[in-house]
Design a protein around this motif. Sequence first.
Motif, mmCIF file in Angstrom:
data_model
loop_
_atom_site.group_PDB
_atom_site.id
_atom_site.type_symbol
_atom_site.label_atom_id
_atom_site.label_comp_id
_atom_site.label_asym_id
_atom_site.label_seq_id
_atom_site.Cartn_x
_atom_site.Cartn_y
_atom_site.Cartn_z
ATOM 1 N N VAL A 65 0.846 -1.206 0.000
ATOM 2 C CA VAL A 65 0.000 0.000 0.000
ATOM 3 C C VAL A 65 0.876 1.248 0.000
ATOM 4 O O VAL A 65 0.644 2.183 -0.780
ATOM 5 N N VAL A 66 1.881 1.274 0.872
ATOM 6 C CA VAL A 66 2.774 2.441 0.941
ATOM 7 C C VAL A 66 3.465 2.647 -0.400
ATOM 8 O O VAL A 66 3.514 3.768 -0.930
ATOM 9 N N LEU A 67 3.987 1.577 -0.977
ATOM 10 C CA LEU A 67 4.660 1.688 -2.279
ATOM 11 C C LEU A 67 3.690 2.097 -3.374
ATOM 12 O O LEU A 67 4.038 2.887 -4.260
ATOM 13 N N LEU A 68 2.490 1.566 -3.311
ATOM 14 C CA LEU A 68 1.484 1.871 -4.323
ATOM 15 C C LEU A 68 1.144 3.358 -4.339
ATOM 16 O O LEU A 68 0.925 3.949 -5.402
ATOM 17 N N LEU A 69 1.108 3.980 -3.171
ATOM 18 C CA LEU A 69 0.716 5.382 -3.075
ATOM 19 C C LEU A 69 1.869 6.355 -3.274
ATOM 20 O O LEU A 69 1.646 7.548 -3.454
ATOM 21 N N LYS A 70 3.085 5.845 -3.254
ATOM 22 C CA LYS A 70 4.253 6.690 -3.493
ATOM 23 C C LYS A 70 4.462 6.760 -5.005
ATOM 24 O O LYS A 70 4.692 5.733 -5.646
ATOM 25 N N PRO A 71 4.375 7.946 -5.592
ATOM 26 C CA PRO A 71 4.431 8.036 -7.057
ATOM 27 C C PRO A 71 5.618 7.323 -7.703
ATOM 28 O O PRO A 71 5.452 6.636 -8.696
ATOM 29 N N ALA A 72 6.792 7.431 -7.126
ATOM 30 C CA ALA A 72 7.973 6.824 -7.748
ATOM 31 C C ALA A 72 8.036 5.313 -7.544
ATOM 32 O O ALA A 72 8.818 4.640 -8.201
ATOM 33 N N ALA A 73 7.216 4.765 -6.649
ATOM 34 C CA ALA A 73 7.292 3.339 -6.329
ATOM 35 C C ALA A 73 6.006 2.595 -6.657
ATOM 36 O O ALA A 73 5.848 1.440 -6.271
ATOM 37 N N GLY A 74 5.094 3.218 -7.377
ATOM 38 C CA GLY A 74 3.819 2.593 -7.697
ATOM 39 C C GLY A 74 3.955 1.281 -8.446
ATOM 40 O O GLY A 74 3.206 0.339 -8.195
ATOM 41 N N PHE A 75 4.925 1.207 -9.341
ATOM 42 C CA PHE A 75 5.169 -0.039 -10.079
ATOM 43 C C PHE A 75 5.501 -1.176 -9.123
ATOM 44 O O PHE A 75 4.923 -2.260 -9.204
ATOM 45 N N LEU A 76 6.428 -0.928 -8.191
ATOM 46 C CA LEU A 76 6.832 -1.966 -7.241
ATOM 47 C C LEU A 76 5.674 -2.381 -6.341
ATOM 48 O O LEU A 76 5.496 -3.569 -6.057
ATOM 49 N N GLY A 77 4.889 -1.410 -5.900
ATOM 50 C CA GLY A 77 3.729 -1.732 -5.078
ATOM 51 C C GLY A 77 2.718 -2.574 -5.824
ATOM 52 O O GLY A 77 2.217 -3.572 -5.298
ATOM 53 N N GLY A 78 2.425 -2.192 -7.059
ATOM 54 C CA GLY A 78 1.487 -2.974 -7.873
ATOM 55 C C GLY A 78 1.996 -4.377 -8.123
ATOM 56 O O GLY A 78 1.240 -5.349 -8.023
ATOM 57 N N LEU A 79 3.277 -4.499 -8.415
ATOM 58 C CA LEU A 79 3.870 -5.811 -8.664
ATOM 59 C C LEU A 79 3.837 -6.672 -7.407
ATOM 60 O O LEU A 79 3.456 -7.850 -7.453
ATOM 61 N N MET A 80 4.214 -6.095 -6.274
ATOM 62 C CA MET A 80 4.224 -6.834 -5.009
ATOM 63 C C MET A 80 2.821 -7.336 -4.662
ATOM 64 O O MET A 80 2.643 -8.492 -4.267
ATOM 65 N N LEU A 81 1.830 -6.475 -4.829
ATOM 66 C CA LEU A 81 0.464 -6.867 -4.485
ATOM 67 C C LEU A 81 -0.113 -7.869 -5.487
ATOM 68 O O LEU A 81 -0.869 -8.760 -5.102
ATOM 69 N N ALA A 82 0.259 -7.751 -6.751
ATOM 70 C CA ALA A 82 -0.205 -8.726 -7.742
ATOM 71 C C ALA A 82 0.332 -10.117 -7.420
ATOM 72 O O ALA A 82 -0.423 -11.102 -7.433
ATOM 73 N N VAL A 83 1.612 -10.205 -7.103
ATOM 74 C CA VAL A 83 2.205 -11.504 -6.759
ATOM 75 C C VAL A 83 1.565 -12.062 -5.488
ATOM 76 O O VAL A 83 1.252 -13.256 -5.407
#
Length: 127
Positions: A65-83
């Motif tokens: 969630v934190v990564l998803l909401l951080k503009p520069a880390a949205g990709f990593l957050g989305g990837l982490m949550l998808a997995v």
Amino acid sequence: MTTSTSLSPVNRRIVWGVRALLALAFAAAGIAKLAGAPQMVQVFDAIGVGQWFRYLTGAIELTGVVLLLKPAAGFLGGLMLAVTMICGAATHLFVIGGNPAPAMVLAVMSAFVAWQLRPVSPFSAAS
């Protein structure tokens, strides 16, 4: 590498809307896991690995969630949550039973965000 900035203003709003929905869903689920909600304790008992796995999963979801909401880390957050949700759907299918559809929907939404925010090689623009 840079992140994909070729999104139109409409696509950017759609992606942010999906990110917000995912953040709400995963924050609620992660907090429930870490707080020891009876339903979560029961689900992780059924998995049979131990309650430490519930804490780990909750921490992964909140980190996503934190990564998803951080503009520069949205990709990593989305990837982490998808997995995480792919593993959750597989757990429903092969271990505990139940309906894997909610996990699959969240996996697709998270993968959509990761795809839209994927890093783009600087060399691909030169082609």
